[in-house]
Write a protein that holds these residues in place. Structure first.
Motif, short mmCIF file in Angstrom:
data_model
loop_
_atom_site.label_atom_id
_atom_site.label_comp_id
_atom_site.label_asym_id
_atom_site.label_seq_id
_atom_site.Cartn_x
_atom_site.Cartn_y
_atom_site.Cartn_z
N ALA A 244 -7.12 4.05 -2.77
CA ALA A 244 -5.72 3.84 -2.39
C ALA A 244 -4.91 3.48 -3.63
O ALA A 244 -5.47 3.17 -4.69
CB ALA A 244 -5.60 2.74 -1.33
N ILE B 148 0.85 -1.19 0.00
CA ILE B 148 0.00 0.00 0.00
C ILE B 148 0.89 1.24 0.00
O ILE B 148 1.65 1.49 0.95
CB ILE B 148 -0.92 0.01 1.23
CG1 ILE B 148 -1.87 -1.19 1.22
CG2 ILE B 148 -1.72 1.31 1.29
CD1 ILE B 148 -2.87 -1.17 0.09
N ASP B 149 0.79 2.02 -1.06
CA ASP B 149 1.62 3.21 -1.19
C ASP B 149 0.97 4.42 -0.53
O ASP B 149 1.62 5.18 0.20
CB ASP B 149 1.86 3.50 -2.68
CG ASP B 149 2.88 4.62 -2.89
OD1 ASP B 149 3.86 4.67 -2.13
OD2 ASP B 149 2.66 5.46 -3.79
N LYS B 150 -0.34 4.60 -0.76
CA LYS B 150 -1.04 5.75 -0.18
C LYS B 150 -2.52 5.45 -0.07
O LYS B 150 -3.11 4.85 -0.96
CB LYS B 150 -0.82 7.00 -1.05
CG LYS B 150 -1.28 8.28 -0.38
CD LYS B 150 -0.87 9.51 -1.20
CE LYS B 150 -1.29 10.79 -0.49
NZ LYS B 150 -0.91 12.00 -1.26
N LYS C 159 -3.15 -0.35 6.30
CA LYS C 159 -2.56 0.98 6.42
C LYS C 159 -1.39 1.08 5.45
O LYS C 159 -0.93 0.07 4.88
CB LYS C 159 -2.10 1.25 7.85
CG LYS C 159 -1.13 0.25 8.42
CD LYS C 159 -0.80 0.60 9.87
CE LYS C 159 0.20 -0.38 10.48
NZ LYS C 159 -0.36 -1.72 10.64
N GLU C 160 -0.91 2.28 5.25
CA GLU C 160 0.19 2.50 4.30
C GLU C 160 1.42 1.70 4.73
O GLU C 160 1.81 1.71 5.89
CB GLU C 160 0.52 3.99 4.23
CG GLU C 160 -0.60 4.82 3.62
CD GLU C 160 -0.26 6.30 3.53
OE1 GLU C 160 0.87 6.65 3.94
OE2 GLU C 160 -1.11 7.10 3.09
#
Length: 370
Positions: free
Chosen positions: A88, A70-72, A190-191
């Motif tokens: 995301a 997950i990048d963002k 989460k990121e």
């Protein structure tokens, strides 16, 4: 008879009369007058309560189409989204072995293309000079075009493994977008978290769950002894624990054909569409109870269940009805529907009968005893 004898007889007579008066008063005190009630007509509703919760009718889970990190994360839980909104982005971490293999396929495709290009040029010169037939030239041209397409496909595969996309057409692999309009219920990642794509062997990592909160249903369970009395399409009332003093109307739309055993009893799942009120915000997962009417009878002859007694031998219900001489007669009654307080009487008593209230003497009799 002597004067003394007459005196003795007089005393005995007086004592006898006094004894009669005393016994009469004692017997009079022992009479107890009971209060009575008459049968009445009322509406009896037999209900059952199903425990459960309210959940969205439409809820989906968003899963990635590619493995990565997950990048963002663009939105928060509780955000309203429309179909296509970006939730995301995923950064691809390519597998080294797959990357090397894909690179090798690109190199092999280039070699085949170079060889096909040389053959194509040579054949074209011969065809232009009229040395070879058109069919032979077209065969070589087809091989050359196929080699160009194979190289393009190999390069796309390499880019997908390396970056997660092969240009503008593959952006959906790394961009996680909403697949329906609604509310984001949960974002369990989460990121920086690693996610896995869904495939035939793995359900994949859930990045977000989205639901339409404007359409809610009640999901509950009913005991096997009562499920046979339920009718699909019936109106029910749903009470939500978090909202006091408010009942939401609902319509029963599903009764499970198969039950599950819980705690030694078989329970059947039911579902009902809940009509929402704009004044209240219903959250997914609220615990709730549903009042379901099993049977309803209007204006039936009834008595209070507290007036009933049951015969020790036959176990038949009976009441005691007051007679003209202030005595009570045992009368067997036939009962119908009960709501736990009042019970329908089919046979045995009429609206004029005075039924004894058990263990409750009248105020007048209490005063006499005192």
């Amino acid at each position: 008879m002597s004067k003394r004898s007459k005196i003795i007889l007089g005393i005995i007579a007086i004592l006898f009369i006094a004894a009669l008066i005393w016994f009469g008063k004692k017997n009079q005190k022992s009479i107890v007058e009971y209060e009575t009630e008459t049968p009445f007509r009322t509406t009896i509703v037999k209900k059952t309560v199903a425990t459960g919760k309210v959940t969205p009718l439409e809820e989906i889970e968003i899963k990635p189409q590619i493995t990565g990190i997950i990048d963002k994360i663009m939105l928060l839980e509780g955000s309203k989204v429309k179909k296509g909104d970006l939730i995301a982005t995923v950064r691809v971490v390519p597998n080294e072995q797959s990357l090397i293999s894909a690179r090798g396929r690109v190199d092999n495709a280039k070699l085949r293309l170079n060889n096909a290009q040389i053959s194509y040029k040579r054949t074209k010169n011969l065809f232009d000079k009229g040395v070879i037939a058109r069919s032979e030239f077209e065969g070589v041209e087809l091989t050359y075009n196929q080699a160009k397409q194979d190289l393009k496909n190999a390069q796309n595969d390499y880019q997908i493994i390396k970056r997660g996309s092969a240009g503008s057409g593959g952006s959906a692999n790394t961009n996680i977008v909403a697949q329906m309009s609604g509310t984001i219920l949960e974002i369990p990642v989460k990121e920086g978290d690693q996610v896995i794509q869904s495939n035939n062997f793995n359900a994949g990592t859930t990045i977000a769950s989205i639901a339409d909160m404007s359409k809610m249903i009640f999901e509950g369970k009913v005991d096997e002894s009562e499920v046979g009395k339920l009718v699909k399409g019936s109106d029910i009332e749903v009470s939500i624990g978090a909202i006091e003093g408010k009942k939401f109307p609902a319509k029963l739309n599903f009764i499970a054909p198969k039950g599950t055993e819980e705690g030694g009893a078989v329970q059947f799942k039911i579902k009902a569409d809940v009509s929402l009120d704009d004044k209240f915000f219903i959250r997914a997962g609220y615990s709730a109870n549903a009042d379901i009417v099993l049977e309803k009878k209007d204006s039936v002859l009834s008595i209070k269940e507290a007036l009933l007694r049951f015969d020790k031998k036959t176990e038949e219900p009976y009441v005691e009805v007051k007679q003209a001489d202030d005595t009570y007669k045992k009368v067997t009654v036939k009962l119908g529907t009960s709501d736990g307080v009042n019970v329908e009487v089919l046979e045995g008593v009429t609206e004029e009968d005075q039924i004894k209230i058990w263990n409750k003497a009248s105020k007048d009799s209490k005063k006499k005893d005192n």
